[in-house]
Write a protein that holds these residues in place. Structure first.
Motif, short mmCIF file in Angstrom:
data_model
loop_
_atom_site.label_atom_id
_atom_site.label_comp_id
_atom_site.label_asym_id
_atom_site.label_seq_id
_atom_site.Cartn_x
_atom_site.Cartn_y
_atom_site.Cartn_z
N HIS A 177 0.83 -1.21 0.00
CA HIS A 177 0.00 0.00 0.00
C HIS A 177 0.87 1.27 0.00
O HIS A 177 0.58 2.23 -0.71
N THR A 178 1.94 1.26 0.78
CA THR A 178 2.85 2.41 0.82
C THR A 178 3.43 2.68 -0.56
O THR A 178 3.47 3.83 -1.00
N LEU A 179 3.85 1.64 -1.26
CA LEU A 179 4.41 1.83 -2.60
C LEU A 179 3.35 2.37 -3.56
O LEU A 179 3.65 3.22 -4.39
N TYR A 180 2.11 1.89 -3.46
CA TYR A 180 1.05 2.40 -4.31
C TYR A 180 0.78 3.87 -4.03
O TYR A 180 0.60 4.67 -4.96
N VAL A 181 0.76 4.25 -2.76
CA VAL A 181 0.53 5.65 -2.40
C VAL A 181 1.67 6.52 -2.91
O VAL A 181 1.45 7.58 -3.50
N TRP A 182 2.90 6.08 -2.70
CA TRP A 182 4.05 6.84 -3.18
C TRP A 182 4.01 6.98 -4.69
O TRP A 182 4.31 8.04 -5.23
N ARG A 183 3.65 5.92 -5.39
CA ARG A 183 3.58 5.99 -6.86
C ARG A 183 2.53 7.00 -7.29
O ARG A 183 2.76 7.81 -8.19
N HIS A 184 1.38 6.98 -6.63
CA HIS A 184 0.31 7.93 -6.94
C HIS A 184 0.78 9.37 -6.72
O HIS A 184 0.44 10.27 -7.48
N ARG A 185 1.57 9.59 -5.67
CA ARG A 185 2.07 10.93 -5.34
C ARG A 185 3.36 11.27 -6.07
O ARG A 185 3.94 12.33 -5.85
N ARG A 186 3.83 10.36 -6.92
CA ARG A 186 5.10 10.52 -7.65
C ARG A 186 6.27 10.67 -6.69
O ARG A 186 7.14 11.50 -6.86
N GLN A 187 6.26 9.85 -5.64
CA GLN A 187 7.33 9.80 -4.66
C GLN A 187 7.89 8.38 -4.65
O GLN A 187 7.38 7.50 -5.32
N GLY A 188 8.90 8.17 -3.83
CA GLY A 188 9.42 6.82 -3.66
C GLY A 188 10.28 6.38 -4.83
O GLY A 188 10.63 7.16 -5.70
N PRO A 189 10.59 5.10 -4.85
CA PRO A 189 11.46 4.57 -5.90
C PRO A 189 10.76 4.58 -7.26
O PRO A 189 9.54 4.49 -7.34
N PRO A 190 11.56 4.70 -8.34
CA PRO A 190 10.97 4.71 -9.68
C PRO A 190 10.33 3.37 -10.03
O PRO A 190 10.84 2.31 -9.70
N SER A 191 9.19 3.46 -10.69
CA SER A 191 8.46 2.26 -11.12
C SER A 191 7.95 2.50 -12.54
O SER A 191 8.01 3.61 -13.05
N PHE A 192 7.45 1.45 -13.15
CA PHE A 192 6.92 1.57 -14.51
C PHE A 192 5.91 0.46 -14.74
O PHE A 192 5.82 -0.50 -13.98
N TYR B 25 9.16 -2.80 -10.56
CA TYR B 25 10.31 -2.06 -10.06
C TYR B 25 11.57 -2.78 -10.51
O TYR B 25 11.64 -4.00 -10.45
N ARG B 26 12.55 -2.03 -10.94
CA ARG B 26 13.84 -2.60 -11.29
C ARG B 26 14.66 -2.69 -10.00
O ARG B 26 14.79 -1.71 -9.27
N ARG B 27 15.20 -3.86 -9.71
CA ARG B 27 15.94 -4.06 -8.46
C ARG B 27 17.07 -3.05 -8.31
O ARG B 27 17.28 -2.49 -7.23
N GLU B 28 17.81 -2.80 -9.38
CA GLU B 28 18.93 -1.85 -9.28
C GLU B 28 18.44 -0.43 -8.99
O GLU B 28 19.12 0.34 -8.31
N ALA B 29 17.24 -0.08 -9.46
CA ALA B 29 16.67 1.24 -9.16
C ALA B 29 16.27 1.33 -7.69
O ALA B 29 16.40 2.39 -7.07
N LEU B 30 15.79 0.23 -7.12
CA LEU B 30 15.46 0.21 -5.69
C LEU B 30 16.73 0.41 -4.86
O LEU B 30 16.72 1.19 -3.90
N ASP B 31 17.80 -0.27 -5.23
CA ASP B 31 19.05 -0.13 -4.50
C ASP B 31 19.58 1.30 -4.60
O ASP B 31 20.04 1.87 -3.60
N ALA B 32 19.51 1.90 -5.78
CA ALA B 32 19.96 3.28 -5.96
C ALA B 32 19.10 4.24 -5.15
O ALA B 32 19.61 5.18 -4.53
#
Length: 85
Positions: A20-35, A45-52
């Motif tokens: 849920h936190t990741l969904y909220v962050w994605r909606h707010r354009r926050q958090g790690p990059p997703s596609f 989510y790309r694992r290397e993007a999460l690590d970065a």
């Protein structure tokens, strides 16, 4: 071999967060990059993007990055609030 791409649930587990936190962050354009990937547009989510992203969070936190620590900053002088009137 570790997967290069993670679903929301997998990424949340990897980061120790709730999906849920990741969904909220994605909606707010926050958090790690997703596609969205695939014909159904599954959020990934790309694992290397999460690590970065985690490294960026560490560098932005003064407790992890001593260069940002307010305790190491030179003392600031207060400007005189009283003016000659």
């Amino acid at each position: 071999m570790r997967a290069a791409f993670l679903t929301v649930k997998e990424a949340a587990g990897y980061l120790g967060l709730s999906p849920h936190t990741l969904y909220v962050w994605r909606h707010r354009r926050q958090g790690p990059p997703s596609f969205r990937m695939g014909p159904r547009g599954r959020v990934m989510y790309r694992r290397e993007a999460l690590d970065a992203w985690v490294r960026e969070q560490e560098q932005a936190d003064s407790r992890s990055n001593t260069a940002l620590s307010p305790l190491l900053a030179a003392p600031r002088r207060r400007a005189d609030c009283i003016s000659d009137g």
